[in-house]
Write an enzyme that holds these catalytic residues in place. Structure first.
Site, PDB file in Angstrom:
ATOM      1  N   GLU A 387       0.837  -1.215   0.000  1.00  0.00           N
ATOM      2  CA  GLU A 387       0.000   0.000   0.000  1.00  0.00           C
ATOM      3  C   GLU A 387       0.859   1.246   0.000  1.00  0.00           C
ATOM      4  O   GLU A 387       0.545   2.238  -0.660  1.00  0.00           O
ATOM      5  CB  GLU A 387      -0.929  -0.009   1.214  1.00  0.00           C
ATOM      6  CG  GLU A 387      -1.941   1.128   1.245  1.00  0.00           C
ATOM      7  CD  GLU A 387      -1.452   2.394   1.962  1.00  0.00           C
ATOM      8  OE1 GLU A 387      -2.205   3.383   2.003  1.00  0.00           O
ATOM      9  OE2 GLU A 387      -0.307   2.384   2.488  1.00  0.00           O
ATOM     10  N   ASP A 416      -6.949   1.769   7.849  1.00  0.00           N
ATOM     11  CA  ASP A 416      -5.505   1.826   7.637  1.00  0.00           C
ATOM     12  C   ASP A 416      -4.846   1.963   9.006  1.00  0.00           C
ATOM     13  O   ASP A 416      -4.485   0.977   9.632  1.00  0.00           O
ATOM     14  CB  ASP A 416      -5.187   3.003   6.713  1.00  0.00           C
ATOM     15  CG  ASP A 416      -3.754   3.012   6.204  1.00  0.00           C
ATOM     16  OD1 ASP A 416      -2.855   2.656   6.981  1.00  0.00           O
ATOM     17  OD2 ASP A 416      -3.523   3.393   5.047  1.00  0.00           O
TER      18      ASP A 416
END
Length: 693
Positions: A387, A416
Site C-alpha cells: 500500500e 488503515d
C-alpha cells in the site's frame, strides 16, 4: 449500576431467552460481537507486538513473515484463507547524499535517524531502509535553495508575486498540507531541479520528543512514495500477474505519474540547518516556523545544495492475504474488510494498528460461528501488501477481479491506521452515513465509559449533527473500490495524523506510551468496523440511505455554483438530476414497506441489487478526462493533491484549466463536464428506482 454492567445483563438475559428458540435473530449475534466478553485488548496488543518486531517494507522477507502470521491467525479462526501474489515494480535506495555550501562553511548531512537510548529494537534498526522517496528520480543536481512553504500551487504563486524565480533551484518544502508526490511534481512544473522535504518542528515537534514525549525527534524523517498513480506503475489498469504486459521506463515517464527530478526527505534538524543559510526576502507570517525557529526567508540561496540520489527498481513479489466466510443465503454478495500490512519501518500505527484490529475481528467472528451464527452474505477479510508504494496490493487485486467485484461487492470497509491521535472519525460514500452513526451509538467510547462514541463525537463541539468526511482522496486502499469500480465504501480511525508518521519511531513503544496504552481504542475500532460489516452482511434489506447522498450532492452543487456563478455555466441539469435522485431515494421507503407485505425473497434481492448498483452508476467507463483510471464522477483526488478530496472532480479539473486558459472552448469544457455528472446522477436515480423509462 454502570452502563457496562447493565449491558452485560442484557446480553445474558437475551442469551437465556434464546435457549428455547431454534435460531436467534441476527441482531442477537451483533450484540454479542460488541460485548465486553467478546473483545480482547490483550490479544490485540499481542498481535501488534508480533507484527512490529521488525521493519517490514513491501518486498522484504520480514513482510513475508508478517503475511504468514496474518494467514495463521485467519486459519486458526477456521476462516478459509489463501495468499494472492503479484509481481510488481518497487524501488529501493542504493545511495544518497546531501551537501550544503555557503560562504562560511560546508555541511555534509548524515541523513540517518538516531537510535534512542534504551530502544528495544536497536538490534534490528539496521533493517530500516535508508531515508528515501519511493519512485524518486535518480540523479545529481546542484542549485541555490528556495524555500516554498508546503509546496502547493498557491505557494509558488506567492513566490512569483515576491519576484522569486524557482527555475534551476533546489526547493526546500515542508510536509503537512499536501501529498509529497505532488510537492515534487509542483516543484518540477515551475522549473525546479530537485526537492528536499522536511518535517518542520512547528508541525511535528515539541519541547520534548520520543521516547520522552509523542513528538518527532530532531533526526526523525518521514519517508514515503512520490508516485502520483494508483497500482503498479508498469501495469496501469491491468493486474501484475505472471508474464504480463509491462510499460517501459520511457512509457512510465510519459504517463506523468512518476517524478522527473530527484528528491529526498530530511529531518527537522536538517531542515532547520538549511533554513538558517537561506537569504532573500522574509517569508510571510504563515510560512514561518515555531517559536524557537530562525526567521524563514525564501531565497534563492545564497547557499548551494548538492543533492544526489540513486534508486533501484526491481520486480518484487507482494502478497495479499484473503480470508473468506461464505454467506449462507447470498454467497455471491461480498462485504469486504481491508487493511494493509506493509510498513516503511515498524508500522505500529501505520498500518498495523489496523492489522491488529482486523485480526481481532477474525477472532470475534470465530466466536460467533461457534455460537451458531452464519452470515447471510459472504464476508471477505483482506490484508493488502505494498500500500505504501501506491496502493498496489489492493489495486492489483481489484484490477484482476474487476468484473466480478463490480457485480458482487456490497461495500468495502477500510481501516488503515486504526489508532493515531484524536477522536473517532470516519469518511464514507454518503449512503453509509446513517449506518455508521447507528454503529457509533452502540459502541462504548474507549476514553469515557459513561457514553458511546456517538455521544462523545457530539460532545466534542465540532459537530451539532454528526459530520462525516468523504472519500475523494487517494490516501488508502479504498481508492480502487470507490474511485475505480464504484463500490459503497467506508474508512475509519481514531485520530487523523500523528507526529512520528512514516519514521523509524513508529514502533510498539510509541503506541504503548502515547497512542493507546490500554488498547481500548483498538477494541472500539474493531467493534464499529465489525458491527458495520455484520449489518451489511446480515440485514435482509441493506441499510443504505440514498437521501444522504442526494443531500451531499445538493451541498456540493451549491458550493460549485458559488465558485462559477459569473462564468455563464448552467447548473440546471445538475440540480435537476439531483432532484431525480432525491425522489428515487424517498420512494425506497415505500418499496421496503411493500416488501414486508410480500415477504418475497426475489423481491428483496431485486431491491438490494438496486441499492448496490446505484453507486456503480456514478462511474463512467471513460473516466476523468485527464485521469482515466478514476471512473467515479462524484469523488476523486484533487488534481494537485492526491490526499485532497474533490466533489465533481471532472468539473473541478475543467474549471482549473478554464481559469488558466480563459477561452470560450475551455469554459465550454466545464459545461460539458457538468452534463457528464448530471447524466451519471440521472442514471443512478434510474437504477435506484428500478423502473425503465
Amino acid at each position: 449500576m454502570t452502563k457496562l454492567t447493565f449491558f452485560t445483563l442484557i446480553v445474558l438475559a437475551t442469551s437465556i431467552s434464546f435457549i428455547f428458540l431454534e435460531t436467534p435473530p441476527k441482531s442477537y449475534y451483533h450484540t454479542l460481537f460488541i460485548s465486553h466478553s467478546f473483545s480482547d485488548n490483550s490479544s490485540i496488543a499481542n498481535h501488534l507486538c508480533t507484527l512490529t518486531k521488525r521493519p517490514h517494507v513491501a518486498g522484504s522477507q520480514a513482510n513475508v513473515d508478517a503475511a504468514a502470521y496474518v494467514l495463521s491467525i485467519f486459519t486458526s479462526c477456521n476462516i478459509p484463507s489463501h495468499i494472492t501474489s503479484y509481481d510488481v515494480a518497487l524501488t529501493y535506495p542504493v545511495s544518497r547524499s546531501l551537501t550544503l555550501k555557503s560562504s562560511e562553511k560546508t555541511i555534509k548531512f548524515g541523513l540517518f535517524q538516531v537510535i534512542y537510548d534504551g530502544d528495544p529494537y536497536a538490534e534490528v534498526a539496521n533493517e530500516v531502509l535508508p531515508t528515501f522517496h519511493a519512485y524518486a528520480r535518480s540523479g545529481t543536481v546542484t542549485g541555490a535553495v528556495v524555500y516554498a512553504n508546503y509546496g502547493r500551487v498557491e505557494d509558488y504563486a506567492t513566490l512569483r508575486e515576491m519576484g522569486v524565480n524557482v527555475s534551476n533551484t533546489v526547493v526546500l518544502a515542508r510536509y503537512g498540507k499536501i501529498y509529497r508526490g505532488d510537492i515534487v511534481h509542483n516543484a518540477h512544473a515551475v522549473g525546479a531541479i530537485g526537492v528536499l522535504i522536511f518535517t518542520d518542528k512547528k508541525d511535528y515537534g515539541g519541547e520534548k520528543w520520543f521516547p520522552d514525549d509523542k513528538w518527532m525527534p530532531p533526526s526523525g524523517v518521514q519517508v514515503g512514495s512520490v508516485y502520483d498513480g494508483i497500482g503498479d506503475p508498469t501495469t496501469p489498469g491491468w493486474p501484475s500477474t505472471g508474464e504480463c504486459e509491462r510499460l517501459s521506463d520511457e512509457e512510465v515517464d510519459e504517463g506523468g505519474n512518476v517524478p522527473l527530478i530527484p528528491s529526498l526527505p530530511i529531518s527537522w534538524a536538517d531542515g532547520d540547518a538549511i533554513i538558517r543559510t537561506i537569504g532573500g526576502k522574509v517569508a510571510n507570517a504563515d510560512w514561518q516556523g515555531g517559536k524557537d525557529s530562525p526567521i524563514y526567508r525564501v531565497g534563492p540561496g545564497p547557499a548551494i545544495a548538492n543533492l544526489s540520489y540513486e534508486g533501484q527498481e526491481v520486480i518484487s513479489t507482494i502478497q495479499n492475504v484473503i480470508g473468506v466466510i461464505e454467506g449462507e443465503e447470498e454467497p455471491d454478495r461480498f462485504v469486504i474488510l481491508g487493511n494493509h500490512r506493509d510498513a516503511w519501518t515498524f508500522g505500529a500505527v501505520d498500518p498495523n494498528s489496523g492489522t491488529a484490529s482486523l485480526l481481532e475481528i477474525a477472532q470475534r467472528l470465530e466466536k460467533l460461528q461457534k455460537r451458531g451464527w452464519r452470515p447471510r452474505r459472504t464476508i471477505i477479510l483482506c490484508n493488502w501488501d505494498a500500500e505504501e508504494y501506491g496502493l498496489i496490493g489492493s489495486t492489483e487485486w481489484v484490477e484482476e477481479n474487476r468484473e466480478m467485484l463490480a457485480a458482487r461487492v456490497v461495500a468495502y470497509l477500510n481501516v488503515d491506521c486504526a489508532v493515531q491521535a484524536g477522536d473517532f472519525r470516519a469518511s464514507a460514500t454518503p449512503q453509509l452515513d446513517e449506518l455508521i452513526i447507528q454503529a457509533a451509538q452502540q459502541v462504548q467510547d474507549p476514553d469515557n465509559s459513561s457514553q458511546t462514541i456517538y455521544e462523545s463525537w457530539l460532545a466534542s463541539g465540532n459537530v451539532t449533527t454528526v459530520k462525516l468526511g468523504r472519500l475523494g482522496g487517494a490516501g488508502s486502499d479504498y481508492a480502487a473500490f470507490v474511485q475505480h469500480i464504484g463500490s459503497p465504501t467506508l474508512d475509519m480511525s481514531f485520530g487523523e495524523g500523528y507526529p512520528v508518521y512514516h519514521s523509524m519511531y513508529d514502533d510498539f513503544v510509541w503506541m504503548k506510551k502515547f497512542g493507546d496504552p490500554m488498547f481500548h481504542r483498538h477494541v472500539a475500532v474493531a467493534s464499529i468496523w465489525g458491527l458495520v460489516a455484520l449489518r451489511l452482511a446480515d440485514d435482509e434489506v441493506l441499510p443504505f440511505n440514498y437521501l444522504s447522498y442526494a443531500y451531499e450532492l445538493q451541498k456540493s452543487a451549491e458550493y460549485l455554483e458559488a465558485e462559477i456563478s459569473d462564468k455563464g455555466i448552467s447548473l440546471v441539469p445538475l440540480y435537476a438530476s439531483i432532484e431525480k435522485l432525491r425522489k428515487a431515494a424517498s420512494r425506497i421507503k415505500d418499496d421496503i414497506k411493500a416488501l414486508k407485505a410480500k415477504r418475497s425473497r426475489a423481491s428483496v434481492r431485486e431491491l438490494n441489487d438496486r441499492l448496490i448498483m446505484t453507486e456503480r452508476a456514478f462511474t463512467d467507463r471513460d473516466g476523468l478526462s485527464s485521469r482515466t483510471w478514476y471512473k467515479h464522477l462524484i469523488y476523486a483526488p484533487a488534481k494537485h493533491n492526491d490526499y485532497g478530496s474533490n466533489s465533481f472532480p471532472g468539473i473541478s479539473d475543467a474549471i482549473e484549466s478554464a481559469k488558466s486558459l480563459n477561452s470560450s472552448d475551455s469554459w465550454h469544457s466545464v459545461q460539458h463536464e457538468v452534463w457528464r455528472v448530471a447524466r451519471a446522477i440521472t442514471q443512478a436515480s434510474l437504477v435506484l428506482s428500478g423502473r425503465l423509462t
